[in-house]
Design a protein around this motif. Structure first.
Motif, PDB file in Angstrom:
ATOM      1  N   ASP A 203      -6.141   8.554 -51.438  1.00 58.32           N
ATOM      2  CA  ASP A 203      -5.806   9.659 -50.534  1.00 58.32           C
ATOM      3  C   ASP A 203      -5.198   9.132 -49.233  1.00 58.32           C
ATOM      4  O   ASP A 203      -4.225   9.705 -48.716  1.00 58.32           O
ATOM      5  CB  ASP A 203      -7.058  10.489 -50.239  1.00 58.32           C
ATOM      6  N   SER A 204      -5.742   8.053 -48.707  1.00 61.29           N
ATOM      7  CA  SER A 204      -5.194   7.465 -47.481  1.00 61.29           C
ATOM      8  C   SER A 204      -3.761   7.007 -47.698  1.00 61.29           C
ATOM      9  O   SER A 204      -2.873   7.262 -46.866  1.00 61.29           O
ATOM     10  CB  SER A 204      -6.060   6.285 -47.027  1.00 61.29           C
ATOM     11  N   LEU A 205      -3.506   6.335 -48.806  1.00 59.15           N
ATOM     12  CA  LEU A 205      -2.156   5.855 -49.094  1.00 59.15           C
ATOM     13  C   LEU A 205      -1.186   7.008 -49.279  1.00 59.15           C
ATOM     14  O   LEU A 205      -0.033   6.943 -48.830  1.00 59.15           O
ATOM     15  CB  LEU A 205      -2.175   4.972 -50.346  1.00 59.15           C
ATOM     16  N   ASP A 206      -1.635   8.065 -49.930  1.00 63.48           N
ATOM     17  CA  ASP A 206      -0.766   9.229 -50.115  1.00 63.48           C
ATOM     18  C   ASP A 206      -0.315   9.785 -48.769  1.00 63.48           C
ATOM     19  O   ASP A 206       0.851  10.188 -48.602  1.00 63.48           O
ATOM     20  CB  ASP A 206      -1.489  10.317 -50.905  1.00 63.48           C
ATOM     21  N   GLN A 207      -1.221   9.816 -47.819  1.00 67.73           N
ATOM     22  CA  GLN A 207      -0.852  10.299 -46.480  1.00 67.73           C
ATOM     23  C   GLN A 207       0.101   9.318 -45.783  1.00 67.73           C
ATOM     24  O   GLN A 207       1.056   9.729 -45.129  1.00 67.73           O
ATOM     25  CB  GLN A 207      -2.107  10.490 -45.634  1.00 67.73           C
ATOM     26  N   ILE A 208      -0.151   8.036 -45.936  1.00 67.19           N
ATOM     27  CA  ILE A 208       0.662   7.018 -45.273  1.00 67.19           C
ATOM     28  C   ILE A 208       2.098   7.051 -45.762  1.00 67.19           C
ATOM     29  O   ILE A 208       3.048   6.956 -44.970  1.00 67.19           O
ATOM     30  CB  ILE A 208       0.046   5.620 -45.495  1.00 67.19           C
ATOM     31  N   PHE A 209       2.291   7.218 -47.075  1.00 67.33           N
ATOM     32  CA  PHE A 209       3.624   7.120 -47.659  1.00 67.33           C
ATOM     33  C   PHE A 209       4.334   8.468 -47.776  1.00 67.33           C
ATOM     34  O   PHE A 209       5.408   8.544 -48.385  1.00 67.33           O
ATOM     35  CB  PHE A 209       3.544   6.466 -49.038  1.00 67.33           C
ATOM     36  N   ALA A 210       3.776   9.508 -47.204  1.00 66.57           N
ATOM     37  CA  ALA A 210       4.356  10.848 -47.357  1.00 66.57           C
ATOM     38  C   ALA A 210       5.715  10.971 -46.686  1.00 66.57           C
ATOM     39  O   ALA A 210       6.614  11.666 -47.187  1.00 66.57           O
ATOM     40  CB  ALA A 210       3.396  11.899 -46.796  1.00 66.57           C
ATOM     41  N   GLU A 211       5.894  10.297 -45.561  1.00 70.18           N
ATOM     42  CA  GLU A 211       7.142  10.409 -44.796  1.00 70.18           C
ATOM     43  C   GLU A 211       8.216   9.498 -45.379  1.00 70.18           C
ATOM     44  O   GLU A 211       7.959   8.340 -45.696  1.00 70.18           O
ATOM     45  CB  GLU A 211       6.879  10.030 -43.332  1.00 70.18           C
ATOM     46  N   LYS A 212       9.431  10.029 -45.533  1.00 66.77           N
ATOM     47  CA  LYS A 212      10.535   9.237 -46.060  1.00 66.77           C
ATOM     48  C   LYS A 212      11.038   8.270 -44.981  1.00 66.77           C
ATOM     49  O   LYS A 212      11.316   8.665 -43.853  1.00 66.77           O
ATOM     50  CB  LYS A 212      11.689  10.139 -46.496  1.00 66.77           C
ATOM     51  N   CYS A 213      11.146   7.002 -45.355  1.00 63.77           N
ATOM     52  CA  CYS A 213      11.661   5.969 -44.457  1.00 63.77           C
ATOM     53  C   CYS A 213      12.697   5.157 -45.236  1.00 63.77           C
ATOM     54  O   CYS A 213      12.352   4.186 -45.912  1.00 63.77           O
ATOM     55  CB  CYS A 213      10.533   5.068 -43.956  1.00 63.77           C
ATOM     56  N   PRO A 214      13.962   5.521 -45.173  1.00 68.74           N
ATOM     57  CA  PRO A 214      14.973   4.926 -46.047  1.00 68.74           C
ATOM     58  C   PRO A 214      15.266   3.450 -45.806  1.00 68.74           C
ATOM     59  O   PRO A 214      15.842   2.792 -46.673  1.00 68.74           O
ATOM     60  CB  PRO A 214      16.224   5.773 -45.771  1.00 68.74           C
ATOM     61  N   HIS A 215      14.864   2.908 -44.645  1.00 72.58           N
ATOM     62  CA  HIS A 215      15.082   1.497 -44.377  1.00 72.58           C
ATOM     63  C   HIS A 215      13.843   0.645 -44.668  1.00 72.58           C
ATOM     64  O   HIS A 215      13.811  -0.541 -44.337  1.00 72.58           O
ATOM     65  CB  HIS A 215      15.492   1.277 -42.914  1.00 72.58           C
ATOM     66  N   VAL A 216      12.834   1.245 -45.301  1.00 71.81           N
ATOM     67  CA  VAL A 216      11.560   0.563 -45.520  1.00 71.81           C
ATOM     68  C   VAL A 216      11.334   0.320 -47.009  1.00 71.81           C
ATOM     69  O   VAL A 216      11.554   1.205 -47.842  1.00 71.81           O
ATOM     70  CB  VAL A 216      10.392   1.378 -44.934  1.00 71.81           C
ATOM     71  N   ILE A 217      10.907  -0.896 -47.336  1.00 70.18           N
ATOM     72  CA  ILE A 217      10.404  -1.212 -48.670  1.00 70.18           C
ATOM     73  C   ILE A 217       8.881  -1.207 -48.569  1.00 70.18           C
ATOM     74  O   ILE A 217       8.290  -2.079 -47.923  1.00 70.18           O
ATOM     75  CB  ILE A 217      10.900  -2.585 -49.150  1.00 70.18           C
TER      76      ILE A 217
END
Length: 415
Positions: A203-217
């Motif tokens: 659940d924590s990871l789902d919240q962390i990765f929710a925002e799109k960051c096109p320059h991030v791997i």
């Protein structure tokens, strides 16, 4: 033997040394900044490594400030050929009168702009990591899997802030920035509940990765166990591999020290290549457990690099270093570890891979074994010498004389 002679010998095996040198020169390696100061960072001046991470040793000359760490890093890379990146942790935020101290969940790009200016000046890439250890909010040794919502929420905010910082760094450098989430969460003794902490982590990871960051791997770094969490690690390889497989754009970072001694990362790379377009890798040297020793030119490291090269995965495998040793000259550690990784990659680039594959497909296992053994005695060090000469760095141990000079004139004067 001269390079011309070595080039001719390799050509007799169908290996193009010029191509090998070109590929080696252009493969970036992300060098971990935390080797230079024992993972202390700048955001906790009264503390240091702890709460999930540890260093051993007290060699004199540790970098204590941004200026010292920059100087040490530049000294190290002056003796390292090829393209380089600097791998940052969030605890290396820079605070000043204009941008005073804030806690990790309130960090912004401005706290890392000096690092970006440094990277631009010296033609370096940057990778980034939230620092989820060495902090008072590591309550009972837990962070993103904690049963305490306020603890989880703090670290979620920090990881989200770190992704936004990484995104801005990528925009400023016109580059992709690897942003790696590693947590030390686990239990020393046998847990009563293995599932619920992992559900909280998911659940924590789902919240962390929710925002799109096109320059991030985006990557998550699994591990086997460590001191203090011998019986259970929440972010295990099975958990993170499953998470990455079901969350497009998130990758399970393979750390060479995070597996059982009988497991081989070299075998994991070709197992993942059919399913992932990127494989992030931390090159380190374990000694019985996750101890992150300085990288040396050893068999498994060479096998890892062979798998990268023979599977045409140079553009897919992202190479980063991860070690910290406070018992030796820290600048020398950078040089030794990075050059060892590059030597292993060169050895992999100097293999007759098509001939070896052909022998295997034709069930000519004798020829395959013969070729593999013959390559071990070919003059690869002459190719290394030529490469270093072209890059303007020493190929032999004379680099150590420069590092010892720096120790006497700079490091020894730090109290």
């Amino acid at each position: 033997m001269s390079y011309a002679e070595a080039k001719e010998i390799y050509a007799s095996y169908g290996v193009d040394t010029e191509k090998a040198i070109s590929l080696l020169r252009n493969k970036e390696i992300s060098i971990n900044c935390w080797q230079g100061d024992d993972v202390v960072g700048f955001d906790n001046p009264n503390g240091g490594a702890g709460d999930g991470i540890a260093t051993t040793g007290n060699y004199p000359g540790r970098a204590r400030t941004f200026e010292e760490l920059k100087a040490d890093f530049l000294e190290a890379i002056s003796q390292i050929p090829g393209k380089k990146r600097i791998n940052l942790h969030a605890c290396y935020a820079i605070f000043d009168d204009e941008h005073p101290w804030v806690d990790r969940d309130e960090q912004t790009y401005e706290h890392f702009k000096p690092w970006v200016d440094f990277a631009k000046e010296h033609n370096l890439g940057i990778d980034f990591n939230p620092t989820i250890f060495s902090h008072k909010m590591m309550v009972d040794g837990l962070s993103l899997s904690s049963p305490k919502k306020e603890v989880r929420d703090f670290w979620i905010r920090h990881a989200i802030a770190s992704r936004r910082i990484a995104e801005r760094i990528g925009q400023e450098l016109n580059d992709m920035v690897l942003n790696n989430v590693w947590i030390p969460d686990g239990f020393k003794d046998i847990p009563a509940d293995r599932l619920t902490p992992r559900l909280r982590l998911k659940d924590s990871l789902d919240q962390i990765f929710a925002e799109k960051c096109p320059h991030v791997i985006d990557t998550v770094e699994s591990k086997f166990f460590a001191i203090g969490v011998e019986s259970y690690t929440t972010g295990s390889n099975e958990f993170y591999m499953s998470y990455a497989a079901t969350h497009p754009g998130v990758y399970n970072l393979l750390d060479m020290g995070h597996y059982h001694p009988s497991e081989y990362v070299s075998d994991k790379i070709p197992a993942l290549l059919p399913f992932f377009d990127k494989i992030p890798l931390h090159v380190t040297r374990p000694v019985n457990w996750d101890s992150d020793h300085v990288v040396l030119l050893q068999d498994e490291l060479i096998e890892v690099m062979k798998e990268v090269v023979r599977n045409d995965a140079l553009d897919k495998v992202i190479l980063g270093l991860d070690f910290f040793d406070a018992s030796i000259n820290r600048v020398a550690a950078w040089v030794i570890g990075t050059r060892a990784a590059q030597k292993a990659l060169l050895l992999a680039l100097l293999q007759p891979n098509e001939e070896l594959k052909k022998a295997q497909d034709e069930a000519d296992f004798t020829k395959r074994l013969m070729l593999s053994e013959e390559m071990k005695s070919l003059p690869w060090s002459d190719v290394w010498t030529e490469y270093c000469s072209r890059e303007g760095v020493p190929a032999d141990k004379s680099w150590y004389d420069e590092i010892k000079r720096y120790e006497v004139e700079v490091l020894s004067k730090r109290s």
